[in-house]
Design a protein around this motif. Sequence first.
Motif, PDB file in Angstrom:
ATOM      1  N   VAL A   1       0.848  -1.187   0.000  1.00 26.63           N
ATOM      2  CA  VAL A   1       0.000   0.000   0.000  1.00 26.63           C
ATOM      3  C   VAL A   1       0.888   1.242   0.000  1.00 26.63           C
ATOM      4  O   VAL A   1       1.984   1.228   0.551  1.00 26.63           O
ATOM      5  N   TRP A   2       0.392   2.301  -0.643  1.00 24.67           N
ATOM      6  CA  TRP A   2       1.049   3.601  -0.564  1.00 24.67           C
ATOM      7  C   TRP A   2       0.248   4.450   0.410  1.00 24.67           C
ATOM      8  O   TRP A   2      -0.980   4.498   0.342  1.00 24.67           O
ATOM      9  N   LEU A   3       0.946   5.152   1.290  1.00 23.98           N
ATOM     10  CA  LEU A   3       0.307   6.022   2.277  1.00 23.98           C
ATOM     11  C   LEU A   3       0.867   7.433   2.109  1.00 23.98           C
ATOM     12  O   LEU A   3       2.083   7.634   2.181  1.00 23.98           O
ATOM     13  N   TYR A   4      -0.015   8.387   1.875  1.00 29.33           N
ATOM     14  CA  TYR A   4       0.403   9.769   1.692  1.00 29.33           C
ATOM     15  C   TYR A   4      -0.207  10.602   2.807  1.00 29.33           C
ATOM     16  O   TYR A   4      -1.425  10.668   2.954  1.00 29.33           O
TER      17      TYR A   4
ATOM     18  N   ARG B   1       1.663   7.768  12.163  1.00 32.43           N
ATOM     19  CA  ARG B   1       2.334   6.472  12.168  1.00 32.43           C
ATOM     20  C   ARG B   1       1.311   5.363  11.951  1.00 32.43           C
ATOM     21  O   ARG B   1       0.248   5.362  12.570  1.00 32.43           O
ATOM     22  N   LEU B   2       1.637   4.427  11.046  1.00 38.94           N
ATOM     23  CA  LEU B   2       0.851   3.203  10.912  1.00 38.94           C
ATOM     24  C   LEU B   2       1.273   2.310  12.064  1.00 38.94           C
ATOM     25  O   LEU B   2       2.449   1.957  12.180  1.00 38.94           O
ATOM     26  N   VAL B   3       0.350   1.971  12.960  1.00 44.08           N
ATOM     27  CA  VAL B   3       0.716   1.230  14.168  1.00 44.08           C
ATOM     28  C   VAL B   3       0.199  -0.204  14.195  1.00 44.08           C
ATOM     29  O   VAL B   3       0.724  -1.034  14.952  1.00 44.08           O
ATOM     30  N   ASP B   4      -0.817  -0.532  13.378  1.00 45.97           N
ATOM     31  CA  ASP B   4      -1.379  -1.878  13.456  1.00 45.97           C
ATOM     32  C   ASP B   4      -2.235  -2.123  12.211  1.00 45.97           C
ATOM     33  O   ASP B   4      -2.676  -1.193  11.543  1.00 45.97           O
ATOM     34  N   ALA B   5      -2.451  -3.386  11.930  1.00 51.30           N
ATOM     35  CA  ALA B   5      -3.334  -3.789  10.839  1.00 51.30           C
ATOM     36  C   ALA B   5      -3.952  -5.132  11.194  1.00 51.30           C
ATOM     37  O   ALA B   5      -3.390  -5.894  11.988  1.00 51.30           O
ATOM     38  N   SER B   6      -5.114  -5.419  10.597  1.00 48.07           N
ATOM     39  CA  SER B   6      -5.769  -6.703  10.839  1.00 48.07           C
ATOM     40  C   SER B   6      -6.644  -7.047   9.642  1.00 48.07           C
ATOM     41  O   SER B   6      -7.001  -6.190   8.839  1.00 48.07           O
ATOM     42  N   SER B   7      -6.987  -8.341   9.533  1.00 50.65           N
ATOM     43  CA  SER B   7      -7.869  -8.829   8.480  1.00 50.65           C
ATOM     44  C   SER B   7      -8.579 -10.077   8.980  1.00 50.65           C
ATOM     45  O   SER B   7      -7.948 -10.935   9.605  1.00 50.65           O
TER      46      SER B   7
ATOM     47  N   ARG C   1       8.126  -4.914  12.699  1.00 49.25           N
ATOM     48  CA  ARG C   1       8.409  -3.534  13.120  1.00 49.25           C
ATOM     49  C   ARG C   1       7.395  -3.202  14.219  1.00 49.25           C
ATOM     50  O   ARG C   1       6.322  -2.673  13.925  1.00 49.25           O
ATOM     51  N   PRO C   2       7.724  -3.520  15.474  1.00 50.97           N
ATOM     52  CA  PRO C   2       6.749  -3.327  16.556  1.00 50.97           C
ATOM     53  C   PRO C   2       6.323  -1.880  16.764  1.00 50.97           C
ATOM     54  O   PRO C   2       5.245  -1.625  17.301  1.00 50.97           O
ATOM     55  N   ASP C   3       7.140  -0.925  16.320  1.00 54.92           N
ATOM     56  CA  ASP C   3       6.779   0.485  16.457  1.00 54.92           C
ATOM     57  C   ASP C   3       6.025   1.019  15.246  1.00 54.92           C
ATOM     58  O   ASP C   3       5.719   2.200  15.169  1.00 54.92           O
ATOM     59  N   GLY C   4       5.757   0.148  14.264  1.00 53.39           N
ATOM     60  CA  GLY C   4       5.026   0.570  13.077  1.00 53.39           C
ATOM     61  C   GLY C   4       5.909   1.299  12.092  1.00 53.39           C
ATOM     62  O   GLY C   4       7.131   1.165  12.094  1.00 53.39           O
ATOM     63  N   VAL C   5       5.270   2.112  11.251  1.00 54.62           N
ATOM     64  CA  VAL C   5       5.963   2.841  10.191  1.00 54.62           C
ATOM     65  C   VAL C   5       5.636   4.321  10.319  1.00 54.62           C
ATOM     66  O   VAL C   5       4.466   4.711  10.371  1.00 54.62           O
ATOM     67  N   GLU C   6       6.688   5.141  10.363  1.00 54.96           N
ATOM     68  CA  GLU C   6       6.546   6.598  10.429  1.00 54.96           C
ATOM     69  C   GLU C   6       6.003   7.129   9.105  1.00 54.96           C
ATOM     70  O   GLU C   6       6.449   6.711   8.026  1.00 54.96           O
ATOM     71  N   LEU C   7       5.040   8.062   9.188  1.00 59.11           N
ATOM     72  CA  LEU C   7       4.450   8.700   8.016  1.00 59.11           C
ATOM     73  C   LEU C   7       4.682  10.211   8.127  1.00 59.11           C
ATOM     74  O   LEU C   7       3.871  10.932   8.723  1.00 59.11           O
ATOM     75  N   PRO C   8       5.803  10.698   7.581  1.00 59.19           N
ATOM     76  CA  PRO C   8       6.114  12.132   7.688  1.00 59.19           C
ATOM     77  C   PRO C   8       5.072  12.995   6.985  1.00 59.19           C
ATOM     78  O   PRO C   8       4.465  12.574   5.999  1.00 59.19           O
ATOM     79  N   GLU C   9       4.891  14.211   7.477  1.00 57.81           N
ATOM     80  CA  GLU C   9       3.921  15.111   6.859  1.00 57.81           C
ATOM     81  C   GLU C   9       4.300  15.425   5.421  1.00 57.81           C
ATOM     82  O   GLU C   9       5.472  15.509   5.079  1.00 57.81           O
TER      83      GLU C   9
END
Length: 170
Positions: A77-80, A88-94, A110-118
């Motif tokens: 996925v791309w996140l803008y 920050r993306l911190v969790d996902a589920s399905s 990556r237990p801390d998720g992914v940083e999403l800079p402004e």
Amino acid sequence: MALFRTLRARHGLAATALALSLALAGSGCGADEGFSPPDWDAPGQNGRVGDLMIRYAHLAEPTGGPWQPGDDVPAYVWLYNKGDGNDRLVDASSPMAESVDIVDSDGKPRPDGVELPENDLVELEPGRDHLILRDVRQVIRGGDATELTLRFEDAGSTTFVIQAEPPAYD
């Protein structure tokens, strides 16, 4: 009389298409002003939550046959982040999987998720950070879909349908 019905049906289809286009644009699922990274109209699921735009969300293409129960299936996925601050993306589920992990390029959690800079695009893609649906519960063929929920630190969460890429044939 048949010509009248045909013209009326075409008019109805055009009106429906226009209404759907306007609804998608208003819901954040269509084009958004200020989003300029190349290929933002790439195939896959699109969505929005808060100031975060979700583009090109899809499950990896099954190769050599469909994904089987118990397989781990990559999701991309791309996140803008159009916001004024980092998120920050911190969790996902399905419901299709035992769990969904956020992993680095080597597949390590990556237990801390992914940083999403402004005002930046973060591509969760092969060879980079991405998602893995762990221990899928059923067969997944190219074109099959399931729900995916993404949870963000500030923007909240959103659930949408994500599809497996159809296999490419020579």
